[in-house]
Design a protein around this motif. Structure first.
Motif, PDB file in Angstrom:
ATOM      1  N   THR A  59       8.747  -7.421  13.102  1.00  0.00           N
ATOM      2  CA  THR A  59       7.748  -7.637  14.155  1.00  0.00           C
ATOM      3  C   THR A  59       6.672  -6.563  14.112  1.00  0.00           C
ATOM      4  O   THR A  59       5.473  -6.857  14.201  1.00  0.00           O
ATOM      5  CB  THR A  59       8.427  -7.635  15.540  1.00  0.00           C
ATOM      6  N   TRP A  60       7.107  -5.310  13.959  1.00  0.00           N
ATOM      7  CA  TRP A  60       6.140  -4.204  13.902  1.00  0.00           C
ATOM      8  C   TRP A  60       5.253  -4.323  12.668  1.00  0.00           C
ATOM      9  O   TRP A  60       4.038  -4.129  12.743  1.00  0.00           O
ATOM     10  CB  TRP A  60       6.881  -2.867  13.886  1.00  0.00           C
ATOM     11  N   VAL A  61       5.848  -4.636  11.523  1.00  0.00           N
ATOM     12  CA  VAL A  61       5.076  -4.752  10.285  1.00  0.00           C
ATOM     13  C   VAL A  61       4.054  -5.879  10.393  1.00  0.00           C
ATOM     14  O   VAL A  61       2.897  -5.731   9.971  1.00  0.00           O
ATOM     15  CB  VAL A  61       6.007  -4.982   9.073  1.00  0.00           C
ATOM     16  N   ALA A  62       4.458  -6.997  10.974  1.00  0.00           N
ATOM     17  CA  ALA A  62       3.530  -8.119  11.135  1.00  0.00           C
ATOM     18  C   ALA A  62       2.359  -7.725  12.031  1.00  0.00           C
ATOM     19  O   ALA A  62       1.201  -8.084  11.769  1.00  0.00           O
ATOM     20  CB  ALA A  62       4.261  -9.325  11.719  1.00  0.00           C
ATOM     21  N   SER A  63       2.662  -6.962  13.078  1.00  0.00           N
ATOM     22  CA  SER A  63       1.608  -6.495  13.977  1.00  0.00           C
ATOM     23  C   SER A  63       0.673  -5.521  13.265  1.00  0.00           C
ATOM     24  O   SER A  63      -0.553  -5.580  13.430  1.00  0.00           O
ATOM     25  CB  SER A  63       2.237  -5.822  15.201  1.00  0.00           C
ATOM     26  N   ALA A  64       1.261  -4.627  12.455  1.00  0.00           N
ATOM     27  CA  ALA A  64       0.452  -3.668  11.702  1.00  0.00           C
ATOM     28  C   ALA A  64      -0.448  -4.389  10.705  1.00  0.00           C
ATOM     29  O   ALA A  64      -1.635  -4.072  10.574  1.00  0.00           O
ATOM     30  CB  ALA A  64       1.358  -2.680  10.977  1.00  0.00           C
ATOM     31  N   GLN A  65       0.116  -5.365  10.001  1.00  0.00           N
ATOM     32  CA  GLN A  65      -0.676  -6.125   9.031  1.00  0.00           C
ATOM     33  C   GLN A  65      -1.839  -6.834   9.717  1.00  0.00           C
ATOM     34  O   GLN A  65      -2.967  -6.839   9.211  1.00  0.00           O
ATOM     35  CB  GLN A  65       0.189  -7.159   8.320  1.00  0.00           C
ATOM     36  N   ALA A  66      -1.574  -7.400  10.885  1.00  0.00           N
ATOM     37  CA  ALA A  66      -2.628  -8.104  11.617  1.00  0.00           C
ATOM     38  C   ALA A  66      -3.741  -7.146  12.032  1.00  0.00           C
ATOM     39  O   ALA A  66      -4.930  -7.473  11.931  1.00  0.00           O
ATOM     40  CB  ALA A  66      -2.031  -8.793  12.846  1.00  0.00           C
ATOM     41  N   GLU A  67      -3.352  -5.950  12.487  1.00  0.00           N
ATOM     42  CA  GLU A  67      -4.362  -4.973  12.906  1.00  0.00           C
ATOM     43  C   GLU A  67      -5.186  -4.493  11.719  1.00  0.00           C
ATOM     44  O   GLU A  67      -6.418  -4.390  11.799  1.00  0.00           O
ATOM     45  CB  GLU A  67      -3.710  -3.774  13.586  1.00  0.00           C
ATOM     46  N   ILE A  68      -4.523  -4.219  10.606  1.00  0.00           N
ATOM     47  CA  ILE A  68      -5.231  -3.738   9.418  1.00  0.00           C
ATOM     48  C   ILE A  68      -6.172  -4.825   8.887  1.00  0.00           C
ATOM     49  O   ILE A  68      -7.302  -4.543   8.479  1.00  0.00           O
ATOM     50  CB  ILE A  68      -4.219  -3.287   8.349  1.00  0.00           C
ATOM     51  N   SER A  69      -5.710  -6.059   8.911  1.00  0.00           N
ATOM     52  CA  SER A  69      -6.574  -7.175   8.498  1.00  0.00           C
ATOM     53  C   SER A  69      -7.795  -7.274   9.400  1.00  0.00           C
ATOM     54  O   SER A  69      -8.921  -7.490   8.926  1.00  0.00           O
ATOM     55  CB  SER A  69      -5.797  -8.495   8.543  1.00  0.00           C
ATOM     56  N   LYS A  70      -7.570  -7.104  10.691  1.00  0.00           N
ATOM     57  CA  LYS A  70      -8.663  -7.195  11.663  1.00  0.00           C
ATOM     58  C   LYS A  70      -9.703  -6.104  11.434  1.00  0.00           C
ATOM     59  O   LYS A  70     -10.897  -6.296  11.709  1.00  0.00           O
ATOM     60  CB  LYS A  70      -8.088  -7.092  13.078  1.00  0.00           C
ATOM     61  N   VAL A  71      -9.259  -4.968  10.915  1.00  0.00           N
ATOM     62  CA  VAL A  71     -10.176  -3.860  10.628  1.00  0.00           C
ATOM     63  C   VAL A  71     -10.918  -4.085   9.313  1.00  0.00           C
ATOM     64  O   VAL A  71     -12.148  -3.977   9.242  1.00  0.00           O
ATOM     65  CB  VAL A  71      -9.407  -2.523  10.575  1.00  0.00           C
ATOM     66  N   LEU A  72     -10.168  -4.402   8.256  1.00  0.00           N
ATOM     67  CA  LEU A  72     -10.754  -4.432   6.917  1.00  0.00           C
ATOM     68  C   LEU A  72     -11.580  -5.684   6.622  1.00  0.00           C
ATOM     69  O   LEU A  72     -12.633  -5.599   5.976  1.00  0.00           O
ATOM     70  CB  LEU A  72      -9.650  -4.303   5.861  1.00  0.00           C
ATOM     71  N   GLU A  73     -11.106  -6.829   7.054  1.00  0.00           N
ATOM     72  CA  GLU A  73     -11.752  -8.078   6.640  1.00  0.00           C
ATOM     73  C   GLU A  73     -13.213  -8.185   7.078  1.00  0.00           C
ATOM     74  O   GLU A  73     -14.073  -8.559   6.267  1.00  0.00           O
ATOM     75  CB  GLU A  73     -10.931  -9.274   7.120  1.00  0.00           C
ATOM     76  N   PRO A  74     -13.560  -7.854   8.332  1.00  0.00           N
ATOM     77  CA  PRO A  74     -14.979  -7.940   8.708  1.00  0.00           C
ATOM     78  C   PRO A  74     -15.865  -6.974   7.917  1.00  0.00           C
ATOM     79  O   PRO A  74     -17.010  -7.309   7.590  1.00  0.00           O
ATOM     80  CB  PRO A  74     -14.970  -7.582  10.203  1.00  0.00           C
ATOM     81  N   ILE A  75     -15.344  -5.790   7.615  1.00  0.00           N
ATOM     82  CA  ILE A  75     -16.130  -4.826   6.838  1.00  0.00           C
ATOM     83  C   ILE A  75     -16.355  -5.352   5.428  1.00  0.00           C
ATOM     84  O   ILE A  75     -17.457  -5.259   4.878  1.00  0.00           O
ATOM     85  CB  ILE A  75     -15.434  -3.451   6.812  1.00  0.00           C
ATOM     86  N   TRP A  76     -15.302  -5.925   4.841  1.00  0.00           N
ATOM     87  CA  TRP A  76     -15.430  -6.480   3.489  1.00  0.00           C
ATOM     88  C   TRP A  76     -16.431  -7.633   3.467  1.00  0.00           C
ATOM     89  O   TRP A  76     -17.290  -7.712   2.579  1.00  0.00           O
ATOM     90  CB  TRP A  76     -14.068  -6.948   2.987  1.00  0.00           C
ATOM     91  N   LEU A  77     -16.334  -8.526   4.431  1.00  0.00           N
ATOM     92  CA  LEU A  77     -17.258  -9.661   4.481  1.00  0.00           C
ATOM     93  C   LEU A  77     -18.702  -9.190   4.626  1.00  0.00           C
ATOM     94  O   LEU A  77     -19.618  -9.749   4.018  1.00  0.00           O
ATOM     95  CB  LEU A  77     -16.889 -10.593   5.639  1.00  0.00           C
ATOM     96  N   LYS A  78     -18.889  -8.149   5.407  1.00  0.00           N
ATOM     97  CA  LYS A  78     -20.249  -7.655   5.629  1.00  0.00           C
ATOM     98  C   LYS A  78     -20.787  -6.934   4.406  1.00  0.00           C
ATOM     99  O   LYS A  78     -21.934  -7.169   3.994  1.00  0.00           O
ATOM    100  CB  LYS A  78     -20.280  -6.725   6.846  1.00  0.00           C
ATOM    101  N   ILE A  79     -19.974  -6.069   3.805  1.00  0.00           N
ATOM    102  CA  ILE A  79     -20.480  -5.268   2.687  1.00  0.00           C
ATOM    103  C   ILE A  79     -20.780  -6.140   1.470  1.00  0.00           C
ATOM    104  O   ILE A  79     -21.582  -5.771   0.608  1.00  0.00           O
ATOM    105  CB  ILE A  79     -19.492  -4.136   2.329  1.00  0.00           C
ATOM    106  N   THR A  80     -20.149  -7.314   1.397  1.00  0.00           N
ATOM    107  CA  THR A  80     -20.400  -8.220   0.276  1.00  0.00           C
ATOM    108  C   THR A  80     -21.465  -9.266   0.603  1.00  0.00           C
ATOM    109  O   THR A  80     -21.703 -10.176  -0.193  1.00  0.00           O
ATOM    110  CB  THR A  80     -19.103  -8.941  -0.143  1.00  0.00           C
ATOM    111  N   SER A  81     -22.103  -9.133   1.767  1.00  0.00           N
ATOM    112  CA  SER A  81     -23.109 -10.123   2.165  1.00  0.00           C
ATOM    113  C   SER A  81     -24.539  -9.662   1.887  1.00  0.00           C
ATOM    114  O   SER A  81     -25.486 -10.426   2.060  1.00  0.00           O
ATOM    115  CB  SER A  81     -22.971 -10.447   3.658  1.00  0.00           C
ATOM    116  N   GLY A  82     -24.704  -8.422   1.481  1.00  0.00           N
ATOM    117  CA  GLY A  82     -26.049  -7.900   1.236  1.00  0.00           C
ATOM    118  C   GLY A  82     -25.965  -6.463   0.777  1.00  0.00           C
ATOM    119  O   GLY A  82     -24.951  -6.037   0.217  1.00  0.00           O
TER     120      GLY A  82
END
Length: 220
Positions: free
Chosen positions: A151-174
């Protein structure tokens, strides 16, 4: 823009990506995150945080260089090397009009369709993301309550995804960029100064730049 695919990479493939700018660190962070999602190996989640945090730090450094018009002093550079949490403060000190300049650059870029797509970063949001990833790079509790808890690992993965994914999408958009005042021709610099001081608003600045477009876009 050629966006590298981070999905389905093996550890050797991830490690073979030996580039060390912000996008490369973030690429490896996303690849390790994907690897964890596929294999559930907890170490991959830690690697994702380490690479992601390095990516944010390097991104803030790139923002600092852009904000100073590539005139960052050795002294200010050394301060940031010694205190990585100073990036946001240093940008604010060296370029107090940075956000205003971002807005003005957007106005200028809107006048010419051939301008590359520019992206702009919220430095406070980046520091918050940096802090979120840093949490997992220090001791975060007893293993039976953390890394051994699904449960803790799943929560950690979700939080890390929430942090990294928007930054990755933005940095690769321009690409990051500014029209620094020292690079403006006199016509643009005059409009910028009045915009910076609040003497004119964004629509007025755009109207004046558009009216003087042949001159405004010289050297742009």
């Amino acid at each position: 823009m050629n966006i590298p695919n981070y999905i389905g990479k093996s550890p050797n493939e991830i490690l073979a990506t030996e580039f060390f700018d912000s996008a490369s660190y973030l690429y490896r962070g996303m690849a390790w995150l994907d690897y964890h999602k596929r294999t559930k190996q907890f170490s991959a989640l830690i690697y994702a945080c380490a690479e992601g945090r390095h990516g944010i730090e390097y991104l803030l450094f790139e923002e600092l260089v852009i904000s100073t018009g590539a005139n960052l002093s050795v002294e200010d550079y050394q301060k940031c090397v010694n205190e990585r949490n100073r990036f946001k403060k240093t940008i604010a000190q060296l370029s107090p009009d940075y956000e205003r300049l971002q807005e003005f650059t957007q106005i200028l870029a809107s006048l010419e369709a051939s301008f590359p797509k520019l992206i702009y970063w919220d430095h406070s949001a980046l520091m918050k993301a940096w802090g979120s990833l840093s949490h997992y790079l220090h001791w975060f509790g007893a293993r039976n309550l953390t890394s051994e808890s699904a449960t803790w690992v799943a929560s950690a993965q979700a939080e890390i995804s929430k942090v990294l994914e928007p930054i990755w999408l933005k940095i690769t958009s321009g690409q990051s960029g500014l029209m620094h005042p020292k690079d403006m021709n006199p016509v643009v610099r005059d409009i910028w100064e009045r915009f910076r001081l609040g003497e004119i608003d964004a629509p007025t600045a755009k109207f004046q730049l558009d009216y003087l477009k042949p001159l405004a876009l010289q050297n742009a």
